[in-house]
Design a protein around this motif. Structure first.
Motif, PDB file in Angstrom:
ATOM      1  N   MET A  87       0.836  -1.213   0.000  1.00 25.55           N
ATOM      2  CA  MET A  87       0.000   0.000   0.000  1.00 25.55           C
ATOM      3  C   MET A  87       0.865   1.256   0.000  1.00 25.55           C
ATOM      4  SD  MET A  87      -3.313  -0.094   0.073  1.00 25.55           S
ATOM      5  CE  MET A  87      -3.798   1.341   1.036  1.00 25.55           C
ATOM      6  N   ILE A  88       0.494   2.161  -0.872  1.00 26.20           N
ATOM      7  CA  ILE A  88       1.161   3.465  -0.832  1.00 26.20           C
ATOM      8  C   ILE A  88       0.233   4.392  -0.068  1.00 26.20           C
ATOM      9  CG2 ILE A  88       1.958   5.410  -2.192  1.00 26.20           C
ATOM     10  CD1 ILE A  88       2.666   3.494  -4.369  1.00 26.20           C
ATOM     11  N   ASP A  89       0.652   4.771   1.109  1.00 25.95           N
ATOM     12  CA  ASP A  89      -0.216   5.598   1.931  1.00 25.95           C
ATOM     13  C   ASP A  89       0.637   6.611   2.674  1.00 25.95           C
ATOM     14  OD1 ASP A  89      -2.031   6.723   3.536  1.00 25.95           O
ATOM     15  OD2 ASP A  89      -2.776   4.857   4.430  1.00 25.95           O
ATOM     16  N   SER A  90       0.443   7.869   2.358  1.00 23.94           N
ATOM     17  CA  SER A  90       1.315   8.902   2.920  1.00 23.94           C
ATOM     18  C   SER A  90       1.012   9.145   4.399  1.00 23.94           C
ATOM     19  CB  SER A  90       1.168  10.200   2.135  1.00 23.94           C
ATOM     20  OG  SER A  90      -0.185  10.556   2.088  1.00 23.94           O
ATOM     21  N   THR A  91      -0.143   8.651   4.866  1.00 23.80           N
ATOM     22  CA  THR A  91      -0.485   8.937   6.250  1.00 23.80           C
ATOM     23  C   THR A  91       0.200   7.979   7.229  1.00 23.80           C
ATOM     24  OG1 THR A  91      -2.422   7.549   6.054  1.00 23.80           O
ATOM     25  CG2 THR A  91      -2.751   9.896   5.688  1.00 23.80           C
ATOM     26  N   THR A  92       0.646   6.808   6.724  1.00 20.92           N
ATOM     27  CA  THR A  92       1.306   5.887   7.640  1.00 20.92           C
ATOM     28  C   THR A  92       2.667   6.427   8.044  1.00 20.92           C
ATOM     29  OG1 THR A  92       2.169   4.716   5.751  1.00 20.92           O
ATOM     30  CG2 THR A  92       0.199   3.796   6.769  1.00 20.92           C
ATOM     31  N   ASN A  93       3.133   5.954   9.175  1.00 20.20           N
ATOM     32  CA  ASN A  93       4.397   6.440   9.687  1.00 20.20           C
ATOM     33  C   ASN A  93       5.573   5.763   8.990  1.00 20.20           C
ATOM     34  OD1 ASN A  93       4.347   8.547  11.366  1.00 20.20           O
ATOM     35  ND2 ASN A  93       3.903   7.366  13.220  1.00 20.20           N
ATOM     36  N   SER A  94       5.642   5.943   7.693  1.00 20.88           N
ATOM     37  CA  SER A  94       6.667   5.260   6.935  1.00 20.88           C
ATOM     38  C   SER A  94       7.964   6.046   6.974  1.00 20.88           C
ATOM     39  CB  SER A  94       6.194   5.097   5.502  1.00 20.88           C
ATOM     40  OG  SER A  94       7.263   4.703   4.703  1.00 20.88           O
ATOM     41  N   ARG A  95       9.063   5.327   6.758  1.00 17.64           N
ATOM     42  CA  ARG A  95      10.347   6.016   6.673  1.00 17.64           C
ATOM     43  C   ARG A  95      10.500   6.703   5.319  1.00 17.64           C
ATOM     44  NH1 ARG A  95      14.515   1.946   7.021  1.00 17.64           N
ATOM     45  NH2 ARG A  95      12.830   0.463   6.685  1.00 17.64           N
ATOM     46  N   PHE A  96       9.618   6.328   4.365  1.00 17.50           N
ATOM     47  CA  PHE A  96       9.735   6.888   3.017  1.00 17.50           C
ATOM     48  C   PHE A  96       8.562   7.808   2.701  1.00 17.50           C
ATOM     49  CE2 PHE A  96      11.650   2.632   2.900  1.00 17.50           C
ATOM     50  CZ  PHE A  96      12.963   3.004   2.639  1.00 17.50           C
ATOM     51  N   SER A  97       8.824   8.822   1.890  1.00 15.96           N
ATOM     52  CA  SER A  97       7.741   9.677   1.417  1.00 15.96           C
ATOM     53  C   SER A  97       7.010   8.950   0.286  1.00 15.96           C
ATOM     54  CB  SER A  97       8.311  10.989   0.889  1.00 15.96           C
ATOM     55  OG  SER A  97       9.024  10.741  -0.295  1.00 15.96           O
ATOM     56  N   THR A  98       5.812   9.454  -0.066  1.00 10.64           N
ATOM     57  CA  THR A  98       5.044   8.822  -1.140  1.00 10.64           C
ATOM     58  C   THR A  98       5.857   8.775  -2.425  1.00 10.64           C
ATOM     59  OG1 THR A  98       3.144   9.867  -0.136  1.00 10.64           O
ATOM     60  CG2 THR A  98       2.799   8.881  -2.286  1.00 10.64           C
ATOM     61  N   LYS A  99       6.558   9.856  -2.697  1.00 13.08           N
ATOM     62  CA  LYS A  99       7.355   9.954  -3.914  1.00 13.08           C
ATOM     63  C   LYS A  99       8.429   8.860  -3.946  1.00 13.08           C
ATOM     64  CE  LYS A  99       8.122  14.221  -6.395  1.00 13.08           C
ATOM     65  NZ  LYS A  99       8.484  15.615  -6.182  1.00 13.08           N
ATOM     66  N   GLN A 100       9.101   8.718  -2.817  1.00 11.04           N
ATOM     67  CA  GLN A 100      10.149   7.695  -2.738  1.00 11.04           C
ATOM     68  C   GLN A 100       9.555   6.308  -2.917  1.00 11.04           C
ATOM     69  OE1 GLN A 100      11.562   9.006   1.083  1.00 11.04           O
ATOM     70  NE2 GLN A 100      13.583   9.508   0.253  1.00 11.04           N
ATOM     71  N   LEU A 101       8.381   6.108  -2.304  1.00 10.81           N
ATOM     72  CA  LEU A 101       7.725   4.815  -2.417  1.00 10.81           C
ATOM     73  C   LEU A 101       7.409   4.482  -3.869  1.00 10.81           C
ATOM     74  CD1 LEU A 101       5.348   4.658   0.659  1.00 10.81           C
ATOM     75  CD2 LEU A 101       7.240   3.135   0.122  1.00 10.81           C
ATOM     76  N   ILE A 102       6.938   5.500  -4.604  1.00  6.78           N
ATOM     77  CA  ILE A 102       6.599   5.262  -6.013  1.00  6.78           C
ATOM     78  C   ILE A 102       7.840   4.818  -6.775  1.00  6.78           C
ATOM     79  CG2 ILE A 102       5.940   6.425  -8.171  1.00  6.78           C
ATOM     80  CD1 ILE A 102       3.936   8.041  -6.460  1.00  6.78           C
ATOM     81  N   VAL A 103       8.966   5.474  -6.506  1.00  2.19           N
ATOM     82  CA  VAL A 103      10.216   5.088  -7.168  1.00  2.19           C
ATOM     83  C   VAL A 103      10.593   3.651  -6.790  1.00  2.19           C
ATOM     84  CG1 VAL A 103      12.697   5.569  -7.333  1.00  2.19           C
ATOM     85  CG2 VAL A 103      11.047   7.463  -7.300  1.00  2.19           C
TER      86      VAL A 103
END
Lengths: 267, 249
Positions: free
Chosen positions: A1-17
């Motif tokens: 899941m790409i979700d910018s609200t989760t406390n991920s170490r990556f930003s949405t942009k980074q995740l897409i890459v």
């Protein structure tokens, strides 16, 4: 899941890459495995071999040229045809969208030519222009000109009549209405057309080179077929894919630059 | 009105038919230079047809409209028109939009730039000059349109329910702004609205129109002192007077 609200170490942009890389690497792995361990290996060379050959094609010539020169030749053909298609397509599209008379004269002819696939013109183009570059320009021109015309025509048809009214109220002449309202407000449509057209033109160059050529990326593929060299065919396909992808991205970047006023509407 | 000088606008026996349908019935009136005239009438009474005849969008069936004694010609005479839709050019910045009319009229660049600066300042948009219309609110867009109209220094400014879609607070604010612009520039304004309060608040004179076929029911001079107070007894009295005239039922 790409979700910018989760406390991920990556930003949405980074995740897409990251996901894009995973997807591409996954494709290569599946390809490699299928080619090495199934009966498909008869027709499909493994990814590693194709990529290695692709890399080599930049130093070792295929036919007369290295890959860069083949791509260059093909791009040059597209560029020439694309410039003609842009000029004629925009003129025809805006003309048909703006003038009823112009529309009545040219639209039937245009609508007749439009559904004919560019490849259907190849035999005629050989008869008319021989095996010269002119014939290829002609095919590529037909491949991209319709998209530019249709989009420009849509743009010119969809000009907000309020804006034309406002300009007239301010005393604008017909010429001013055309150049200061109709043309600029069609620009986003024109750009959408150019974007499709550049990709379509790139597909057409490959088609035209497959039949009548001794250089260019299309020739690389057809040469690979006639010599039974599957790796070379795949190398050509990879090159076409990469260049096509690059072209689409360059035009959309250009559009963002030049039509920034339209950015929020997401044409 | 005293008739000692030539009126700015002369409307003579203006009649407009669409086929058999009589929309405008023999309308005649004058507007003096620098006057702020409000035209009110019931909804659908042909106000817009009237304006469109004035600007030559429609050819009148009979009668004529003279501006400074001449038949209206949009290429020679300078009429500015503001209507409900914002009609800003989305591909031009605020600054370029305000200068659009001047550009069309071929006003010299440095002079145009000075006018643009002046009117950007007056409507308070100097800070937003490089913005595109997409980035602005409704009130700012309406200001751009007003600045564009005033910047051309029109002989006549026509306004067709320009504030019809705005909320009340914003409308009050823009109305005050309009009055101060008018007082500053001395522009002749014809302001069409169906909002009686707005007409009484703005107009020096109010023309009340009848229902279709449209003719002039009455012209009322409005010399209430400015700034006007919509709650004052005089204001309410005049407003009721106009309301009674509009009730055709």
């Amino acid at each position: 899941m790409i979700d910018s609200t989760t406390n991920s170490r990556f930003s949405t942009k980074q995740l897409i890459v990251i996901y894009t890389i995973i997807s591409l690497v996954g494709l290569l792995i599946v390809w490699e495995l299928v080619a090495r361990f199934t009966s498909a290996s008869m027709f499909l060379p493994p990814a590693s071999e194709v990529l290695a050959a692709f890399a080599r094609s930049f130093v070792e010539p295929i036919g007369q040229h290295t890959m860069l020169a083949h791509v260059g030749v093909s791009l040059y053909r597209v560029a020439v045809a694309f410039i003609f298609a842009t000029i004629i397509g925009i003129a025809l599209g805006v003309g048909m969208g703006y003038s009823k008379l112009f529309e009545a004269i040219f639209k039937p002819i245009f609508e007749f030519i439009r559904p004919i696939p560019p490849l259907a013109w190849i035999p005629l183009s050989i008869l008319w222009f021989g095996l010269s570059d002119t014939g290829k320009f002609f095919i590529i021109f037909l491949g991209c000109f319709c998209f530019i015309t249709v989009n420009t025509y849509d743009g010119a048809k969809n000009v907000d009549p309020e804006l034309i009214g406002a300009a007239r109220m301010l005393g604008a002449s017909e010429k001013q209405v055309f150049f200061k309202i109709v043309l600029p407000s069609s620009v986003p449509y024109i750009f959408a057309g150019l974007q499709i057209a550049v990709t379509a033109g790139w597909s057409a160059v490959v088609g035209s080179e497959m039949i009548q050529s001794n250089e260019g990326v299309g020739w690389v593929i057809i040469r690979g077929m006639s010599t039974g060299n599957t790796v070379q065919i795949m190398v050509g396909i990879v090159a076409i894919g990469i260049v096509g992808f690059a072209l689409a991205n360059i035009t959309s970047a250009l559009e963002r630059r030049l039509c920034s006023w339209n950015a929020q509407k997401g044409m | 009105m005293q008739e000692n000088k030539q009126p700015k606008v002369q409307v003579r026996n203006l009649t407009k038919k669409f086929g058999d349908l009589l929309v405008l019935d023999n309308i005649s009136f004058d507007v003096q230079a620098g006057e702020f005239l409000c035209i009110v009438g019931p909804t659908g009474c042909g106000k817009t047809t009237f304006l469109n005849s004035l600007t030559k969008l429609y050819e009148p069936t009979a009668g004529e409209i003279l501006l400074d004694g001449q038949p209206v010609d949009l290429k020679k005479q300078n009429i500015a028109y503001i209507f409900q839709e914002y009609s800003t050019m989305p591909w031009l910045t605020v600054e370029e939009n305000v200068g659009f009319g001047l550009d069309i009229k071929g006003v010299e660049k440095s002079k145009a730039q000075a006018l643009v600066n002046e009117y950007l300042d007056i409507v308070g948009l100097t800070k937003y000059r490089k913005y595109y219309p997409d980035q602005l609110s409704a009130s700012m867009l309406q200001r751009v349109v007003i600045a564009r109209a005033f910047a051309t220094q029109p002989d006549l400014l026509l306004m067709d329910e320009p504030y019809g879609q705005l909320d009340i607070q914003l409308r009050y604010h823009l109305e005050d702004e309009l009055i101060s612009l008018w007082q500053r520039t001395g522009t002749t304004v014809i302001f069409i609205t169906h909002n009686i309060e707005e007409a009484v608040y703005l107009g020096q004179r109010i023309l009340v129109l009848t229902n279709k076929p449209t003719s002039i029911k009455q012209a009322i001079d409005n010399d209430l002192p400015r700034p006007r107070d919509i709650a004052s007894p005089d204001f309410v009295k005049l407003r009721n007077e106009v309301t009674d005239l509009i009730k055709w039922w």
